[in-house]
Write a protein that holds these residues in place. Structure first.
Motif, PDB file in Angstrom:
ATOM      1  N   ILE A   6       0.638  -1.026  -0.085  1.00  0.00           N
ATOM      2  CA  ILE A   6      -0.612   0.172   0.237  1.00  0.00           C
ATOM      3  C   ILE A   6       0.758   1.625  -0.298  1.00  0.00           C
ATOM      4  CG2 ILE A   6      -1.875   1.403   1.343  1.00  0.00           C
ATOM      5  CD1 ILE A   6      -2.896  -1.272   2.345  1.00  0.00           C
ATOM      6  N   TYR A   7       0.314   2.168  -0.691  1.00  0.00           N
ATOM      7  CA  TYR A   7       1.554   3.230  -1.141  1.00  0.00           C
ATOM      8  C   TYR A   7       1.002   4.122   0.050  1.00  0.00           C
ATOM      9  CZ  TYR A   7       3.451   7.396  -2.476  1.00  0.00           C
ATOM     10  OH  TYR A   7       3.917   8.867  -2.522  1.00  0.00           O
ATOM     11  N   VAL A   8       2.065   4.856   0.383  1.00  0.00           N
ATOM     12  CA  VAL A   8       1.470   5.205   2.147  1.00  0.00           C
ATOM     13  C   VAL A   8       2.755   6.947   1.946  1.00  0.00           C
ATOM     14  CG1 VAL A   8       2.106   5.865   4.945  1.00  0.00           C
ATOM     15  CG2 VAL A   8       1.463   3.931   4.185  1.00  0.00           C
ATOM     16  N   TYR A   9       2.147   7.975   2.472  1.00  0.00           N
ATOM     17  CA  TYR A   9       2.369   9.274   2.148  1.00  0.00           C
ATOM     18  C   TYR A   9       3.125   9.446   3.684  1.00  0.00           C
ATOM     19  CZ  TYR A   9       3.248  13.940   0.684  1.00  0.00           C
ATOM     20  OH  TYR A   9       4.149  15.045   0.324  1.00  0.00           O
ATOM     21  N   ARG A  10       5.134  10.515   3.177  1.00  0.00           N
ATOM     22  CA  ARG A  10       5.894   9.926   3.926  1.00  0.00           C
ATOM     23  C   ARG A  10       6.017  11.551   4.164  1.00  0.00           C
ATOM     24  NH1 ARG A  10      11.385  10.344   4.767  1.00  0.00           N
ATOM     25  NH2 ARG A  10      11.828  10.120   2.014  1.00  0.00           N
ATOM     26  N   LEU A  53      10.735  24.723  -0.665  1.00  0.00           N
ATOM     27  CA  LEU A  53      12.439  24.768  -1.734  1.00  0.00           C
ATOM     28  C   LEU A  53      13.473  25.046  -1.145  1.00  0.00           C
ATOM     29  CD1 LEU A  53      11.054  25.720  -5.150  1.00  0.00           C
ATOM     30  CD2 LEU A  53      11.625  23.876  -4.144  1.00  0.00           C
ATOM     31  N   ILE A  54      12.738  26.704   0.338  1.00  0.00           N
ATOM     32  CA  ILE A  54      14.024  26.852   1.036  1.00  0.00           C
ATOM     33  C   ILE A  54      13.778  26.086   2.066  1.00  0.00           C
ATOM     34  CG2 ILE A  54      14.552  28.704   2.203  1.00  0.00           C
ATOM     35  CD1 ILE A  54      14.951  28.794  -0.489  1.00  0.00           C
ATOM     36  N   ILE A  55      12.578  26.276   2.679  1.00  0.00           N
ATOM     37  CA  ILE A  55      13.168  25.083   4.622  1.00  0.00           C
ATOM     38  C   ILE A  55      13.588  23.855   4.095  1.00  0.00           C
ATOM     39  CG2 ILE A  55      11.535  25.230   6.712  1.00  0.00           C
ATOM     40  CD1 ILE A  55      12.948  27.579   5.893  1.00  0.00           C
ATOM     41  N   GLY A  56      12.401  22.637   3.131  1.00  0.00           N
ATOM     42  CA  GLY A  56      12.979  22.019   3.088  1.00  0.00           C
ATOM     43  C   GLY A  56      11.541  20.580   3.710  1.00  0.00           C
ATOM     44  N   PHE A  57      10.667  20.785   3.778  1.00  0.00           N
ATOM     45  CA  PHE A  57       9.086  20.315   3.848  1.00  0.00           C
ATOM     46  C   PHE A  57       9.228  19.375   3.089  1.00  0.00           C
ATOM     47  CE2 PHE A  57       9.272  23.904   7.488  1.00  0.00           C
ATOM     48  CZ  PHE A  57       8.454  23.039   9.015  1.00  0.00           C
ATOM     49  N   ASP A  58       8.632  18.736   3.125  1.00  0.00           N
ATOM     50  CA  ASP A  58       7.963  17.868   1.537  1.00  0.00           C
ATOM     51  C   ASP A  58       6.101  19.034   1.552  1.00  0.00           C
ATOM     52  OD1 ASP A  58       4.539  16.582   2.970  1.00  0.00           O
ATOM     53  OD2 ASP A  58       5.948  16.915   4.843  1.00  0.00           O
ATOM     54  N   THR A  61       3.036  19.274   3.980  1.00  0.00           N
ATOM     55  CA  THR A  61       3.234  19.706   5.013  1.00  0.00           C
ATOM     56  C   THR A  61       3.342  21.370   5.294  1.00  0.00           C
ATOM     57  OG1 THR A  61       4.986  18.150   6.266  1.00  0.00           O
ATOM     58  CG2 THR A  61       4.914  20.142   7.652  1.00  0.00           C
ATOM     59  N   SER A  62       3.655  21.657   3.543  1.00  0.00           N
ATOM     60  CA  SER A  62       4.372  23.325   3.869  1.00  0.00           C
ATOM     61  C   SER A  62       2.640  23.661   3.368  1.00  0.00           C
ATOM     62  CB  SER A  62       4.439  23.385   2.182  1.00  0.00           C
ATOM     63  OG  SER A  62       5.778  22.601   2.530  1.00  0.00           O
ATOM     64  N   VAL A  63       1.858  22.937   2.715  1.00  0.00           N
ATOM     65  CA  VAL A  63       0.382  23.635   3.355  1.00  0.00           C
ATOM     66  C   VAL A  63      -0.098  24.260   4.353  1.00  0.00           C
ATOM     67  CG1 VAL A  63      -1.486  22.833   2.304  1.00  0.00           C
ATOM     68  CG2 VAL A  63      -0.616  22.783   0.602  1.00  0.00           C
ATOM     69  N   PRO A  64       0.072  23.233   5.089  1.00  0.00           N
ATOM     70  CA  PRO A  64      -0.771  23.704   6.624  1.00  0.00           C
ATOM     71  C   PRO A  64      -0.069  24.663   7.680  1.00  0.00           C
ATOM     72  CG  PRO A  64      -0.896  20.835   6.818  1.00  0.00           C
ATOM     73  CD  PRO A  64      -0.030  21.813   5.547  1.00  0.00           C
ATOM     74  N   ILE A  65       1.438  24.386   7.497  1.00  0.00           N
ATOM     75  CA  ILE A  65       1.984  25.968   7.741  1.00  0.00           C
ATOM     76  C   ILE A  65       1.588  27.302   7.406  1.00  0.00           C
ATOM     77  CG2 ILE A  65       4.432  26.912   8.063  1.00  0.00           C
ATOM     78  CD1 ILE A  65       5.444  23.985   8.405  1.00  0.00           C
ATOM     79  N   SER A  66       1.444  26.383   5.986  1.00  0.00           N
ATOM     80  CA  SER A  66       0.917  27.739   4.667  1.00  0.00           C
ATOM     81  C   SER A  66      -0.044  28.895   5.833  1.00  0.00           C
ATOM     82  CB  SER A  66       1.227  27.526   3.443  1.00  0.00           C
ATOM     83  OG  SER A  66      -0.191  28.385   2.365  1.00  0.00           O
ATOM     84  N   LYS A  67      -1.145  27.652   6.028  1.00  0.00           N
ATOM     85  CA  LYS A  67      -2.671  27.794   5.989  1.00  0.00           C
ATOM     86  C   LYS A  67      -2.332  28.699   7.848  1.00  0.00           C
ATOM     87  CE  LYS A  67      -6.156  26.566   3.701  1.00  0.00           C
ATOM     88  NZ  LYS A  67      -6.627  27.508   3.376  1.00  0.00           N
ATOM     89  N   ARG A 338      -0.796  17.065  11.094  1.00  0.00           N
ATOM     90  CA  ARG A 338       0.082  17.343   9.827  1.00  0.00           C
ATOM     91  C   ARG A 338       0.901  18.462  10.026  1.00  0.00           C
ATOM     92  NH1 ARG A 338      -3.179  16.539   5.209  1.00  0.00           N
ATOM     93  NH2 ARG A 338      -1.416  17.528   4.129  1.00  0.00           N
ATOM     94  N   PHE A 339       1.498  19.090  11.005  1.00  0.00           N
ATOM     95  CA  PHE A 339       2.026  19.636  11.044  1.00  0.00           C
ATOM     96  C   PHE A 339       3.031  20.583  12.027  1.00  0.00           C
ATOM     97  CE2 PHE A 339      -1.208  22.352  11.213  1.00  0.00           C
ATOM     98  CZ  PHE A 339      -0.684  23.320  13.129  1.00  0.00           C
TER      99      PHE A 339
END
Length: 415
Positions: A6-10, A53-58, A61-67, A338-339
């Motif tokens: 099963i494909y699991v997102y990391r 691209l800068i901090i290095g999140f996937d 995870t970038s989407v919730p921190i962006s929120k 998620r963050f």
């Protein structure tokens, strides 16, 4: 990543330590929050690529921190706008009835978008993102050019009238061109009032009630097994809440009991198809915002401008609506774990301070130049830059996955 077939997102959460990444990310986040708050778009199109691209999140995870950053910027911007009045009418700069029409549907869309973000692969939203952002930025740019030309003509008329010794030439100016000589007129004094005098408490109470109802549903929903019967029942209850409040507002607008007064006479007569259209746009803006980590302002802002709402009111109202939807998304993502909280709190603070600075600086520039069209240009440029950053990052990510023959299909929500 495959586990037992099963494909699991990391998720990738880099360690939080001071270095060039934090410095560069802070600078980009500060600029993005300043421009995003002024344009009423939140700045998520700049935050997400920066965090990836800068901090290095996937990406997921970038989407919730962006929120979190959008919520911080929206919070400080709303605080700033709660004291301001409409540029030409005797009403707050935030149009509460317009918010009441859009906000419940926007929150419903955000909730749907958060669920879809668990299912859609990154490349699936890249094409949608590029098309939408280029379209809305182009539309906003031409609106800005049109407003700039109107301001130029009005300036000539004002100079001509002033040369003839006539006074109060700015009283009925629909573009709210402000004098730059530092004079203090009665009209200027009314631009800022105490917050308690500038709030429509009934409308605000309804908006807060919708937010609380969503919060309670999300808390209970996330205690349930994903895709269980109770999970979907709780999710579906959001529909009558949003539709009910929007229908209540729509009926009031249609019968004339409520008025979206910010555009002037243009906002007095609302047709059924218009009300349905704007409600649908609210859902769509929320879905796309939930998918991309935006606040929905990149669609609402240009839409409000096309209705004829002044730029100051458009950005203030869009940001006010985004405050409810983005904060709800933060709660949802937090419940989903998620963050990382330290990173989220840091960038929340950066966005909060930056938005206040951006509002203050741009307000001064507009006062000196007498050009509210600058707000529209900032809106279009922010959306365009977001399209370049997010679109480029999405294309590069898709290319890498194709080269490494990685999984590009839908992910399993129920697993």
């Amino acid at each position: 990543m495959l586990q037992k077939g099963i494909y699991v997102y990391r998720h990738v959460w880099p360690e939080m330590k001071f270095g060039w990444k934090i410095v560069v990310g802070t600078i980009i986040g500060f600029i993005g929050a300043a421009c995003g708050s002024v344009g009423g778009v939140g700045g998520g199109g700049i935050y997400v690529p920066m965090l990836t691209l800068i901090i290095g999140f996937d990406a997921k995870t970038s989407v919730p921190i962006s929120k979190c950053m959008i919520t911080g910027a929206a919070l400080s911007t709303v605080y700033y706008n709660l004291k301001r009045r409409h540029p030409t009418l005797d009403m707050p700069v935030i149009d509460y009835n317009l918010t009441l029409l859009i906000q419940p549907m926007l929150m419903l869309g955000i909730s749907i978008g958060v669920i879809l973000s668990e299912v859609f692969n990154d490349w699936m939203v890249t094409v949608l993102l590029i098309v939408l952002f280029l379209a809305t930025s182009t539309m906003s740019f031409f609106k800005g050019v049109e407003t700039w030309k109107k301001e130029s003509r009005l300036k000539k008329e004002v100079n001509c009238l002033e040369s003839n010794g006539e006074e109060d030439v700015l009283e009925d100016n629909p573009l709210a061109i402000e004098p730059s000589n530092g004079t203090s007129t009665q009209k200027q004094k009314r631009e800022m009032v105490p917050i308690l005098e500038n709030v429509y408490w009934k409308e605000l109470a309804i908006l807060v009630s919708v937010w609380v109802a969503y919060l309670v549903l999300q808390i209970f929903k996330n205690k349930m097994v994903t895709c269980s019967t109770t999970y979907w029942i709780l999710s579906s209850i959001q529909i009558p809440i949003s539709v009910g409040v929007t229908a209540y507002t729509s009926v009031g607008l249609y019968k004339g009991k409520k008025v979206i007064a910010s555009p002037g006479e243009k906002g007095t007569n609302w047709k059924v198809h218009q009300l349905i259209f704007y409600s649908a746009v609210g859902v769509f803006a929320g879905v796309v915002g939930g998918l991309l980590g935006m606040g929905g302002g990149f669609i609402l802002g240009p839409l409000f401008l096309q209705v004829g709402i002044p730029p100051q009111v458009s950005t203030a109202t869009a940001t006010f609506a985004m405050l409810f939807s983005s904060s709800m998304s933060v709660v949802e993502y937090y419940l989903l774990k998620r963050f990382p909280v330290p990173y989220a709190l840091y960038f929340f603070a950066v966005a909060t301070l930056s938005a206040l600075a951006g509002q203050h600086v741009v307000r001064k520039i507009i006062s000196i130049l007498g050009r509210v069209s600058l707000i529209i240009f900032i809106l279009s440029i922010t959306i365009f830059v977001s399209a370049i950053f997010l679109g480029g990052d999405g294309v590069a990510n898709m290319t890498r996955k194709i080269e490494h023959k990685q999984y590009l299909g839908f992910e399993k929500l129920c697993q």
